[in-house]
Structure formats: structure tokens, C-alpha cells
Design a protein around this motif. Structure first.
Motif, mmCIF file in Angstrom:
data_model
loop_
_atom_site.group_PDB
_atom_site.id
_atom_site.type_symbol
_atom_site.label_atom_id
_atom_site.label_comp_id
_atom_site.label_asym_id
_atom_site.label_seq_id
_atom_site.Cartn_x
_atom_site.Cartn_y
_atom_site.Cartn_z
ATOM 1 N N THR A 52 113.744 21.991 98.384
ATOM 2 C CA THR A 52 113.495 22.697 97.125
ATOM 3 C C THR A 52 113.644 21.754 95.945
ATOM 4 O O THR A 52 112.835 21.752 95.007
ATOM 5 C CB THR A 52 114.458 23.881 96.971
ATOM 6 O OG1 THR A 52 114.266 24.785 98.067
ATOM 7 C CG2 THR A 52 114.220 24.616 95.657
ATOM 8 N N TYR A 53 114.676 20.927 95.984
ATOM 9 C CA TYR A 53 114.885 19.940 94.920
ATOM 10 C C TYR A 53 113.741 18.932 94.889
ATOM 11 O O TYR A 53 113.271 18.546 93.807
ATOM 12 C CB TYR A 53 116.221 19.235 95.143
ATOM 13 C CG TYR A 53 116.569 18.193 94.114
ATOM 14 C CD1 TYR A 53 116.819 18.541 92.781
ATOM 15 C CD2 TYR A 53 116.657 16.850 94.464
ATOM 16 C CE1 TYR A 53 117.146 17.580 91.832
ATOM 17 C CE2 TYR A 53 116.995 15.882 93.518
ATOM 18 C CZ TYR A 53 117.228 16.251 92.205
ATOM 19 O OH TYR A 53 117.554 15.300 91.282
ATOM 20 N N ALA A 54 113.252 18.520 96.058
ATOM 21 C CA ALA A 54 112.120 17.590 96.107
ATOM 22 C C ALA A 54 110.901 18.200 95.410
ATOM 23 O O ALA A 54 110.178 17.511 94.673
ATOM 24 C CB ALA A 54 111.791 17.225 97.544
ATOM 25 N N ASP A 55 110.667 19.481 95.626
ATOM 26 C CA ASP A 55 109.554 20.158 94.947
ATOM 27 C C ASP A 55 109.766 20.177 93.435
ATOM 28 O O ASP A 55 108.812 20.001 92.656
ATOM 29 C CB ASP A 55 109.412 21.588 95.474
ATOM 30 C CG ASP A 55 108.815 21.652 96.867
ATOM 31 O OD1 ASP A 55 108.179 20.656 97.285
ATOM 32 O OD2 ASP A 55 109.003 22.673 97.549
ATOM 33 N N GLN A 56 111.006 20.387 93.012
ATOM 34 C CA GLN A 56 111.296 20.361 91.572
ATOM 35 C C GLN A 56 111.017 18.991 90.975
ATOM 36 O O GLN A 56 110.507 18.886 89.848
ATOM 37 C CB GLN A 56 112.757 20.759 91.346
ATOM 38 C CG GLN A 56 113.065 22.212 91.691
ATOM 39 C CD GLN A 56 114.558 22.505 91.690
ATOM 40 O OE1 GLN A 56 115.399 21.603 91.587
ATOM 41 N NE2 GLN A 56 114.906 23.779 91.795
ATOM 42 N N LEU A 57 111.310 17.944 91.733
ATOM 43 C CA LEU A 57 111.024 16.594 91.242
ATOM 44 C C LEU A 57 109.526 16.371 91.105
ATOM 45 O O LEU A 57 109.077 15.702 90.160
ATOM 46 C CB LEU A 57 111.628 15.553 92.189
ATOM 47 C CG LEU A 57 113.153 15.518 92.298
ATOM 48 C CD1 LEU A 57 113.585 14.453 93.298
ATOM 49 C CD2 LEU A 57 113.798 15.284 90.939
ATOM 50 N N ARG A 58 108.759 16.909 92.040
ATOM 51 C CA ARG A 58 107.301 16.766 91.950
ATOM 52 C C ARG A 58 106.777 17.386 90.656
ATOM 53 O O ARG A 58 105.898 16.826 89.983
ATOM 54 C CB ARG A 58 106.628 17.409 93.165
ATOM 55 C CG ARG A 58 106.880 16.682 94.477
ATOM 56 C CD ARG A 58 106.091 17.321 95.619
ATOM 57 N NE ARG A 58 106.307 16.631 96.885
ATOM 58 C CZ ARG A 58 107.178 17.020 97.817
ATOM 59 N NH1 ARG A 58 107.904 18.121 97.621
ATOM 60 N NH2 ARG A 58 107.324 16.323 98.922
ATOM 61 N N VAL A 59 107.314 18.534 90.301
ATOM 62 C CA VAL A 59 106.900 19.193 89.060
ATOM 63 C C VAL A 59 107.345 18.370 87.849
ATOM 64 O O VAL A 59 106.571 18.142 86.909
ATOM 65 C CB VAL A 59 107.484 20.619 88.992
ATOM 66 C CG1 VAL A 59 107.203 21.253 87.631
ATOM 67 C CG2 VAL A 59 106.906 21.490 90.107
ATOM 68 N N GLN A 60 108.591 17.914 87.870
ATOM 69 C CA GLN A 60 109.133 17.162 86.735
ATOM 70 C C GLN A 60 108.395 15.839 86.526
ATOM 71 O O GLN A 60 108.278 15.357 85.390
ATOM 72 C CB GLN A 60 110.625 16.909 86.955
ATOM 73 C CG GLN A 60 111.340 16.337 85.731
ATOM 74 C CD GLN A 60 112.820 16.098 85.995
ATOM 75 O OE1 GLN A 60 113.330 16.380 87.079
ATOM 76 N NE2 GLN A 60 113.524 15.573 84.993
ATOM 77 N N ALA A 61 107.899 15.261 87.618
ATOM 78 C CA ALA A 61 107.225 13.963 87.538
ATOM 79 C C ALA A 61 105.792 14.072 87.028
ATOM 80 O O ALA A 61 105.162 13.037 86.735
ATOM 81 C CB ALA A 61 107.229 13.285 88.907
ATOM 82 N N TRP A 62 105.285 15.293 86.906
ATOM 83 C CA TRP A 62 103.901 15.485 86.487
ATOM 84 C C TRP A 62 103.629 14.799 85.142
ATOM 85 O O TRP A 62 104.375 14.928 84.196
ATOM 86 C CB TRP A 62 103.589 16.973 86.380
ATOM 87 C CG TRP A 62 102.194 17.255 85.894
ATOM 88 C CD1 TRP A 62 101.811 17.678 84.656
ATOM 89 C CD2 TRP A 62 101.000 17.125 86.654
ATOM 90 N NE1 TRP A 62 100.454 17.825 84.587
ATOM 91 C CE2 TRP A 62 99.920 17.496 85.797
ATOM 92 C CE3 TRP A 62 100.719 16.730 87.959
ATOM 93 C CZ2 TRP A 62 98.591 17.469 86.235
ATOM 94 C CZ3 TRP A 62 99.395 16.722 88.383
ATOM 95 C CH2 TRP A 62 98.365 17.082 87.530
ATOM 96 N N ASN A 63 102.580 14.023 85.102
ATOM 97 C CA ASN A 63 102.106 13.347 83.898
ATOM 98 C C ASN A 63 103.030 12.223 83.434
ATOM 99 O O ASN A 63 102.933 11.777 82.296
ATOM 100 C CB ASN A 63 101.902 14.355 82.749
ATOM 101 C CG ASN A 63 100.765 13.924 81.830
ATOM 102 O OD1 ASN A 63 99.811 13.268 82.262
ATOM 103 N ND2 ASN A 63 100.865 14.289 80.557
#
Length: 356
Positions: free
Chosen positions: A222-233
Motif C-alpha cells: 500500500t505504501y509503495a502505491d502511495q509512493l507511485r502517486v507522490q512521484a507523479w510528475n
């Protein structure tokens, strides 16, 4: 010596600094000519453990895993009759066989003041009374053990080793880009979101020419998915569940280690220093000890200070080079051959073999 190694987790079934250290200790013991047998738990797949291992299925067992490992160790000890046991699981204590336990930290989660944490501290103290010795991987961990009532003569400090033949500097062609790398297990306590936050808080002109690679085994999907969102752009690459982290260190200029959990050693910071990288992270006593004060550490969760420390190094190649060279020199004290010799003396002493 005939040795029984016991680990609740073992690579590559589970991989973190704790498991990596124990894996290397096993290899060093065998290379030194000792007769070694491994008892190890697994949570994913039995096939991920080395051939010949006594495997303990911990899938879905939760807290009952704490009972499974001592039982498996005692069964193996009755069959193999080892001179000593080396374990990285505090619950393992084999009656009639000197047991040495490796302790990385006393990180019990939360603020460490709840009933669960108090119960674990009591358990450590009771278990320690029946162990031959406890090896703490840092003086910080040793002091934490003494603070909960473990007898001083039970505890010896042996710093972790690092493979200085693998973790080496690798000059890369000069370019205008400054590459940051954050290597750790992927979970919130390791602070990957803090590295992303620091990058995101840089002005566009400050961020120009800076990139970040986040590298590590996913411990929290779940945290890995949050990082993917945070890393956007953002100029970020995510490298999850890679087999070899060395190339990622070697292609970077600065290592980030903003740990938000109490560390026992700070293994990734030391690996980065072995590769000639300066380290920027959050203040942590064990990390400061392991890095010899050479890491640039700022107050925990102070993202503006963290960002500013990164920017200072990003714009000062001479200081990066100075810290990188000093760090590489400092970690020469962590040679695995020396580390294993220290463990060997502890095990021989526990087994009553010193001087024979």
C-alpha cells in the motif's frame, strides 16, 4: 566448531539489513571451515531458502511464529548436537547448548511505551538471562539492552560488516545531472516519502538537473502505491524488488537515508559510503555511530532542512567528493573477515572452546 544457525527470516524469502547480515555470517562461518546447519523460517516459498536448510513454514502463523522457531531449533539441536547456536531471533534459546543471539535494535513500533512494547522489553530481559551472550550491532543497541535490564556481561558490541569488494565506487562520466538514490526496504518507517517530499519542495530552478531513484524490496504494498502517486510528475524512478542494489549506488552522487524509525546500525548508509557516496538523512544515534559522524543528518521530519542539506551537496561537487572519500576510508573498519573473527571468538567462548 559445529554450529547451528537459526533465523526467523532469511534471504531471499525476506530481505532487509538484518537478514543480509545473517546470510553473510553463515557464508563466513562455512568459508572458515565450520560445520554449519541452518534452521530458517519462510513466509513466501520454501524454495527460496538454501538447499539443505531445515525450513519452518511461518505462512499465516502471525505471533505463533515465535513458538515455532524455538521448537525447530531444539529439534535440530537434538539431532545435530552443535557446539553452539547463533540466532537472530530472541525467542530462540536451546537448553543445554550455548546460544548466542544477534540483536539489531529494540524497535518495538509506536512510541515504545504501550503495553506491547513493555511486554517485549520484559521478554528480552527474561530471555537474555538464559543466553550465553548477546551480540549488539552497535553501541546504541548495547546501551538500549542495558537500559531494559540486560546484564552488562551478557552483551558485546560487534558492528556489522560490509562487502568492500562489491560495494565500491564506480566513477561515472561527468554530466550536469546530480543523481540522488534512496535504498531501503519500502515501508513508511524508512522515509521514502520524505525523500520525495524534499524533492517536491525544491523550486523548479533548484530541481533542474536533479533526479531521484528509490530502490528497495517492497515490505508494504500500500505504501509503495502511495509512493507511485507522490512521484507523479517528479524526476523520479522507482526500482522495487531489485536483485542487486550496487549498480544503483554506483550510478548516484548522493545517498538519502531519512529513516523515521530507530535504527540499530543503518546498513544502507554504510553501503552507500562504501560506494563513495555522501549520505544525507535524519538524525539517529545508531546511524551517526555507524557512519562515524560523516553523514549529514538533520532533525527527523524537518523536510525543509533535509531539502536544504541535499541542495548544498548537489551544488558543491568538491564537498561531495570530500565526504565520499572520507566515508569510503571510514568503512574499511567494517571488513567481513574481521567481523566474523569477532563472532567466532564469542561463539568459541560460549562453547568453552577458547584456548583448546
Amino acid at each position: 566448531m559445529k554450529l547451528l544457525f537459526v533465523a526467523r527470516r532469511f534471504p531471499p524469502d525476506v530481505r532487509s539489513g538484518t537478514e543480509t547480515v545473517f546470510e553473510r555470517l553463515l557464508a563466513e562461518a562455512r568459508a572458515a571451515g565450520h560445520d554449519v546447519h541452518l534452521v530458517a523460517g519462510f513466509r513466501r516459498d520454501r524454495a527460496l531458502l538454501p538447499a539443505g536448510t531445515t525450513a519452518v513454514d511461518l505462512r499465516g502463523r502471525g505471533a505463533t511464529a515465535w513458538a515455532a522457531m524455538p521448537l525447530a531449533a531444539m529439534t535440530a539441536a537434538r539431532r545435530l548436537r552443535p557446539d553452539a547456536v547463533l540466532s537472530n531471533s530472541i525467542e530462540v534459546r536451546v537448553p543445554g547448548v550455548p546460544t548466542v543471539t544477534l540483536v539489531h535494535d529494540l524497535n518495538f513500533g509506536g512510541d515504545g511505551e504501550g503495553a506491547g512494547a513493555r511486554g517485549r522489553r520484559l521478554f528480552y530481559r527474561v530471555q537474555a538471562a538464559g543466553l550465553a551472550r548477546i551480540v549488539a550491532v552497535s553501541e546504541v543497541t548495547r546501551q538500549a539492552l542495558l537500559a531494559i535490564g540486560v546484564a552488562p556481561d551478557k552483551v558485546v558490541t560487534i558492528h556489522n560488516g560490509v562487502d568492500l569488494s562489491r560495494f565500491v565506487p564506480s566513477p561515472r562520466p561527468p554530466d550536469s545531472e546530480v543523481r540522488l538514490v534512496h535504498v531501503s526496504r519500502v515501508l513508511s518507517g524508512k522515509g521514502q516519502h520524505c525523500s520525495l517530499d524534499a524533492l517536491g519542495r525544491m523550486r523548479p530552478d533548484q530541481r533542474r538537473g536533479i533526479s531521484l531513484a528509490i530502490v528497495g524490496t517492497v515490505a508494504d504494498a500500500t505504501y509503495a502505491d502511495q509512493l507511485r502517486v507522490q512521484a507523479w510528475n517528479l524526476p523520479v524512478q522507482l526500482h522495487f524488488d531489485v536483485q542487486d542494489v550496487v549498480p544503483h549506488y554506483q550510478s548516484a552522487d548522493i545517498a538519502l537515508f531519512p529513516t523515521r524509525m530507530p535504527e540499530g546500525f543503518g546498513y544502507a548508509a554504510v553501503e552507500a559510503m562504501a560506494c563513495g557516496l555522501p549520505v544525507v538523512g535524519f538524525e539517529d544515534p545508531a546511524v551517526a555511530e555507524a557512519t562515524g559522524g560523516l553523514a549529514v543528518l538533520v532533525p527527523r521530519d524537518d523536510i525543509p532542512a533535509f531539502r536544504n542539506a541535499i541542495l548544498r551537496l548537489a551544488t558543491d561537487p568538491a564537498e561531495r567528493r570530500r565526504l565520499g572519500e572520507a566515508g569510503r576510508m571510514f568503512v574499511q573498519r567494517y571488513r567481513w573477515a574481521d567481523t566474523w573473527r569477532a563472532y567466532e571468538r564469542v561463539l568459541e567462548g560460549a562453547a568453552g572452546l577458547l584456548g583448546r
